[in-house]
Design a protein around this motif. Structure first.
Motif, PDB file in Angstrom:
ATOM      1  N   UNK A  95     -21.531 -44.938 -44.463  1.00  0.00           N
ATOM      2  CA  UNK A  95     -21.705 -45.671 -43.208  1.00  0.00           C
ATOM      3  C   UNK A  95     -23.014 -45.332 -42.510  1.00  0.00           C
ATOM      4  N   UNK A  96     -23.771 -44.385 -43.043  1.00  0.00           N
ATOM      5  CA  UNK A  96     -25.014 -44.001 -42.383  1.00  0.00           C
ATOM      6  C   UNK A  96     -26.080 -45.075 -42.549  1.00  0.00           C
ATOM      7  N   UNK A  97     -26.958 -45.166 -41.556  1.00  0.00           N
ATOM      8  CA  UNK A  97     -28.037 -46.143 -41.642  1.00  0.00           C
ATOM      9  C   UNK A  97     -29.218 -45.612 -42.456  1.00  0.00           C
ATOM     10  N   UNK A 104     -40.572 -48.279 -37.275  1.00  0.00           N
ATOM     11  CA  UNK A 104     -39.832 -47.205 -37.940  1.00  0.00           C
ATOM     12  C   UNK A 104     -38.661 -47.824 -38.713  1.00  0.00           C
ATOM     13  N   UNK A 105     -37.833 -46.973 -39.304  1.00  0.00           N
ATOM     14  CA  UNK A 105     -36.646 -47.500 -39.999  1.00  0.00           C
ATOM     15  C   UNK A 105     -35.733 -48.247 -39.025  1.00  0.00           C
ATOM     16  N   UNK A 106     -35.862 -47.938 -37.724  1.00  0.00           N
ATOM     17  CA  UNK A 106     -35.051 -48.664 -36.743  1.00  0.00           C
ATOM     18  C   UNK A 106     -35.388 -50.151 -36.727  1.00  0.00           C
ATOM     19  N   UNK A 107     -36.584 -50.512 -37.215  1.00  0.00           N
ATOM     20  CA  UNK A 107     -36.948 -51.927 -37.275  1.00  0.00           C
ATOM     21  C   UNK A 107     -36.449 -52.587 -38.553  1.00  0.00           C
ATOM     22  N   UNK A 108     -35.950 -51.770 -39.467  1.00  0.00           N
ATOM     23  CA  UNK A 108     -35.514 -52.328 -40.749  1.00  0.00           C
ATOM     24  C   UNK A 108     -34.059 -51.993 -40.996  1.00  0.00           C
ATOM     25  N   UNK A 132     -24.136 -44.202 -32.230  1.00  0.00           N
ATOM     26  CA  UNK A 132     -24.656 -45.150 -33.214  1.00  0.00           C
ATOM     27  C   UNK A 132     -25.067 -44.402 -34.484  1.00  0.00           C
ATOM     28  N   UNK A 133     -25.781 -43.302 -34.344  1.00  0.00           N
ATOM     29  CA  UNK A 133     -26.196 -42.553 -35.519  1.00  0.00           C
ATOM     30  C   UNK A 133     -26.264 -41.072 -35.168  1.00  0.00           C
ATOM     31  N   UNK A 134     -26.038 -40.247 -36.176  1.00  0.00           N
ATOM     32  CA  UNK A 134     -26.100 -38.805 -35.976  1.00  0.00           C
ATOM     33  C   UNK A 134     -27.018 -38.209 -37.037  1.00  0.00           C
ATOM     34  N   UNK A 135     -27.725 -37.162 -36.644  1.00  0.00           N
ATOM     35  CA  UNK A 135     -28.643 -36.525 -37.580  1.00  0.00           C
ATOM     36  C   UNK A 135     -28.792 -35.054 -37.180  1.00  0.00           C
TER      37      UNK A 135
END
Ligand SMILES: [Zn+2]
Length: 1007
Positions: free
Chosen positions: A769-771, A650-654, A978-981
């Motif tokens: 700052x968002x991933x 997923x995007x978590x790998x990139x 770490x991240x919010x959505x």
């Protein structure tokens, strides 16, 4: 190496000079604070009586006494957005931490009660004022001059209201906090007073340590966490109690209280016989991390004590609180944010990093004071460096911070060095690397401060260790700690001490690394291996001499030729066990060891020739990554990319956190992906398939994929890529291309071929700052080709033509000031696109398209009871295209007009207006799943009205359409902070047309 040994010998003599036989500095002349405080946790108020004795230890007399009183701070209006973005970076809702009113601290009276220890017969009220240029600095006029060695005692009466805000002083969910809130005497020296302004996004403290004695009254059910150990406690009338603390020396005096705290205690014996008491006060639901924090601290403290000398205070307290960032050092106390306690239990590695860092501040901040305003790196750089030094020894370099359960080890992990370097390399690639020293406002924001004071600052301490050698460095450090304990240690002191210790000038080092912004970039340019020196007759035998002569050319291509080492990793080794120094010099330098010859060549590169016992496996310059190196990937002889094959990609790998910062990362696996934001040419669908990805921190991200496209219901092969900071530091170049290979698997789609491709080049005005989101503010040029993806329109007007494909080139501008980006409580959004190109209607035709969008969100300012915090959002979108007969735009979709699907009405001119009310259903909850890896924080009910119309050939297709709807929005936290959505589910119905209900799922608010 030789150079090192020389330094070591030299240093041994100076060490004696520096440390001498003295213990810690004399503390009797430090400011004395006798605190008498009533903390009314029900009325959210603290009444303060503070008897302050200040002794002038300098030669300059003064008739003023200057205090820092930070609760008198009020956020300047112009700083609001900046501060909101800082909290967003920390994944905190701005309204939880930003206090618009401020000025919670009031000074009621200051009286002169004693001079030189002699109590006056009657105390005299003193006049005082806040400094014009610094609203938190109180200047008190003294009746008599305080000369060198003289002292003055004043009685300060103050009140601090505790706002319902997260931060340093306030109350939140049952915790009352009062940290860095008491008036403290500003720093004074022979130049005069140095009251520095309050900076809400960091620790601007610059003051002497004080001797505190405290009497604290508070309701009996409140459990107190404070800087000093408790000496005695008595019960008062009306369910109050009074706590007297032991006398305490520290840089500040922190007070926190909550009825919900559970106290955990751990005694830590030190090798020197000292015993330290550790306390952790946390909510009962956070037992796990309360115990972990004590364990982590108990493992860090003995090591720090060995490196720096005895622990400054016999007790260190860790208190759970709410302040938005993760950890905060106080004297004798560490605040840990509630969200850290709420992290998944498998994130112990991260908590260990955090707690070890904050604990290190007990030396580098509390014991050794710094000018936190102008030289933040003196404590943050040190704390960061020594924390990594500790963890390198404890777990090895670059250890994993997440401890996934067995069988799930393939999940993305965050390694410590990758975490440390991700933002640093962002700053380097943006060409925004600041100096380590400098006034806080000069760093502009927290990211700048992290790059300069923390990252660069920690490298400075590493380079000092590298230059001195380990033993001398530790000896030097211990000497410093002893000499500057309970004093203020400034960069100028560090330089003077280094010069005294080594007998060498350190001007260049300080100019380059402390005050300058430069960088090195060493690289291994070439490696030549001569054939092994083996007698022919024995060549079949492996046991015989396999000595290898190696010739390496290294070159430094950035600003400074900082001396370093060249490391050789031999077969079977994990470390670079053979090392030679790399230094520029006029004459070739010969070393006996490995028959080494080091020579600076005419073109400035350096050649190192040496004989190794065997052929090396790898060669690396600066193998420990001590230097601030622009491109660490070229430091090695052979590229060693990281490959991973995972069961879910997923995007978590990139991203920067989960990939290695100093090499190329290749990944492969079944994939869920797609974009979570709209692009002007086409928004990428959510996709399911397989992906091969490539990633380099702040340099490139891209991949090849075969996937099912959920919005068109077909299968594509595709590719995407983004070159970051290229060709300029603040530009990006990107592309994506997709070609249908199977499907569509439902009847309503457009053509048999469904290809699209886009190429863009953007200039970034402001990064976010968002991933997962594009930058906050950027402009770009783009070129795009796409087949018509819209379903066939059901309602049409005569003469309307469906385009087969469009080719468009143009300009796009976006400003996204929604704050916080995941669930905005305020902000505006502006998006504008113009493009021209060619389209295939019944024949090819020239095409022009224009699109503009303006949206805003605002939190209602009134107190509405349970509906307080309600937000209103509005948007207007207009689109137009020429030729007018083309059906280019659909009036419909989950993010535009929610009452229709994309197949209802299409045309060449379109407008839509949206109004949405977002009402709080549940606030500030912790509905977590999977060991707190994800969880809901807020739940909203959205009620909305969409209105719009679409035209072909200038004629409205069916008149203005009105839709009403409602939805649920769930603000979700990933890994706590770490991240919010925000996840969205909406239902809508067009009210003036007999069309079906529409249901929409999505990520983020629709606008
Ligand atoms: Zn720190």
């Amino acid at each position: 190496m030789k150079m090192r040994r020389g330094l070591l010998l030299l240093s041994a003599c100076f060490a004696i000079l520096l440390t001498g036989s003295r213990g810690w500095a004399d503390t009797s002349k430090l400011p004395q604070y006798d605190l008498n405080l009533t903390l009314d946790t029900a009325k959210h108020k603290a009444d303060i009586r503070l008897l302050v004795t200040w002794t002038n230890t300098h030669t300059r007399p003064t008739k003023e006494l200057v205090f820092n009183f930070y609760p008198h701070y009020r956020i300047p209006k112009g700083d609001l957005l900046h501060l909101a973005k800082t909290l967003e970076l920390l994944r905190l809702n701005p309204s939880d931490g930003i206090d618009l009113h401020g000025r919670h601290g009031t000074l009621d009276r200051i009286s002169h009660v004693a001079s030189n220890g002699k109590t006056l017969t009657a105390s005299t009220p003193l006049s005082f004022r806040f400094a014009n240029d610094n609203p938190t600095a109180i200047i008190v006029d003294l009746p008599v001059e305080v000369g060198p060695g003289d002292s003055v005692t004043v009685d300060v009466e103050a009140t601090i209201r505790l706002p319902n805000k997260q931060g340093r002083w306030g109350h939140w969910q049952g915790v009352s906090f009062l940290t860095n809130a008491l008036p403290v005497v500003a720093y004074y020296d022979d130049v005069g007073w140095h009251a520095v302004p309050f900076i809400p996004w960091h620790q601007p403290w610059w003051n002497e340590a004080g001797q505190f004695k405290a009497i604290i009254r508070l309701p009996v059910e409140q459990k107190l966490a404070c800087s000093a150990p408790v000496q005695s406690e008595i019960r008062l009338a009306n369910n109050w109690k009074q706590i007297t603390t032991e006398s305490f020396i520290g840089r500040d005096f922190a007070i926190l209280a909550s009825a919900d705290y559970v106290e955990h205690t751990l005694a830590v014996p030190l090798p020197n016989g000292q015993e330290i008491t550790l306390k952790c006060l946390a909510f009962p639901k956070h037992d796990f991390y309360a115990k972990e924090i004590l364990r982590i601290a108990s493992e860090a403290i003995p090591v720090y004590a060995k490196w720096f000398g005895a622990v400054p205070n016999a007790q260190i307290t860790y208190a759970e609180s709410f302040f938005g960032w993760n950890g905060n050092e106080c004297a004798g106390l560490v605040m840990i944010d509630e969200r850290v306690f709420g992290m998944p239990h498998l994130a112990t590695g991260y908590v260990e990093y955090l707690v070890s860092h904050e604990t290190c501040h007990q030396w580098w901040y509390n014991l050794i004071g710094t000018n936190g305003y102008g030289e933040t790196f003196m404590d943050e750089g040190a704390a960061t460096y020594f924390t990594h030094r500790l963890l390198d020894r404890k777990h090895g370099k670059n250890n994993k911070m997440l401890n996934w359960p067995s069988g799930a080890g393939w999940l993305p992990n965050i390694n410590r060095e990758n975490y440390r370097n991700s933002s640093l390399y962002g700053a380097i690639r943006r060409n925004e690397m600041p100096a380590a020293a400098g006034d806080l406002p000069g760093f502009n924001h927290l990211v700048g401060l992290f790059s300069g004071a923390y990252d660069r600052g920690s490298k400075i301490f590493g380079m000092i260790e590298d230059r001195l050698g380990e033993d001398a460095f530790l000896d030097f450090t211990k000497g410093l700690v002893q000499k500057y304990s309970w004093k203020v240690f400034q960069a100028a002191n560090l330089k003077a001490e280094l010069e005294a210790y080594t007998g060498q000038k350190w001007d260049d080092f300080f100019d380059r690394w402390v005050y300058g912004k430069g960088i090195t970039d060493w690289q291994v340019e070439s490696v030549k291996l001569e054939s092994p020196q083996q007698p022919k007759a024995f060549s079949h035998s492996t046991a015989i001499n396999t000595r290898q002569r190696v010739s390496v050319i290294v070159r430094q291509t950035a600003d400074y030729n900082e001396p370093t080492t060249l490391g050789f990793r031999m077969p079977g080794d994990k470390e670079y066990s053979i090392r030679v120094p790399v230094v520029h010099q006029g004459q070739p330098l010969k070393l006996d060891e490995h028959e080494t010859v080091i020579e600076t060549l005419r073109d400035g590169s350096i050649r190192i020739d040496l004989t190794l016992p065997a052929k090396p496996e790898q060669i690396s310059i600066d193998p420990d990554r001590v230097l601030l190196d622009k491109n660490p990937a070229n430091n090695v002889w052979k590229a060693e990319p990281r490959f991973s094959v995972v069961p879910l990609y997923t995007t978590l790998n990139e991203n920067d956190l989960t990939t290695d910062y100093d090499r190329w990362n290749f990944g492969l696996g079944p994939w869920i992906g797609g974009a979570l934001y709209p692009d002007p040419w086409y928004t990428r669908s959510t996709m399911l398939g397989a992906r091969a990805g490539v990633y380099r921190t702040q340099i490139y991200s891209g991949g090849l994929y075969a996937a099912y496209r959920s919005d068109v219901r077909d299968v594509v092969i595709g590719a995407d890529g983004l070159w970051d900071h290229w060709p300029l530091p603040k530009t990006q170049l990107g592309f994506s291309v997709e070609q249908r290979v199977a499907g569509p698997f439902s009847g309503n789609s457009g053509r048999d071929t469904a290809t699209r491709a886009g190429l863009f080049s953007r200039y970034v005005f402001q990064y976010g700052s968002s991933f997962y989101l594009p930058p906050l503010h950027y402009a770009e040029v783009f070129s795009t080709y796409q087949d018509n993806f819209l379903p066939f329109a059901r309602e049409r007007v005569a003469g309307a033509v469906r385009p087969d494909w469009t080719y468009l080139s143009g300009l796009h501008y976006r400003l996204n000031l929604y704050t916080p980006y995941w669930d905005p409580e305020c902000g505006v959004w502006v998006d504008a696109t113009y493009g021209s190109g060619v389209t295939q209607l019944e024949q090819k035709a020239g095409l022009h398209q224009l699109r503009g969008e303006l949206a805003a969100v605002k939190k209602l300012p009134w107190n509405l009871g349970p509906l307080t915090g309600t937000r209103v959002a509005g948007r207007f979108v207009a689109q137009g295209a020429f030729p007018q007969r083309g059906e280019f735009f659909a009036l419909g979709g989950g993010t535009l007009f929610r009452g229709y699907d994309l197949g209802q009405r299409q045309g060449s001119v379109l407008w839509v207006a949206n109004a949405e009310l977002r009402l709080p259903l549940v606030r500030d909850v912790e509905w977590d799943m999977l060991d707190h890896t994800a969880g809901a924080r807020n739940l909203w009910l959205a009620m909305f009205y969409d209105v719009g119309d679409v035209y072909t050939n200038g004629r409205s297709i069916g008149g203005v359409s009105h839709a009403l709807g409602a939805g649920i929005r769930m603000d979700t936290a990933l890994f706590s902070f770490i991240e919010r959505v925000t996840l969205r589910f909406d239902v809508a119905k067009t009210i003036n047309e007999n069309t079906p209900f529409q249901f929409w799922f999505g990520v983020q608010h629709p606008f």
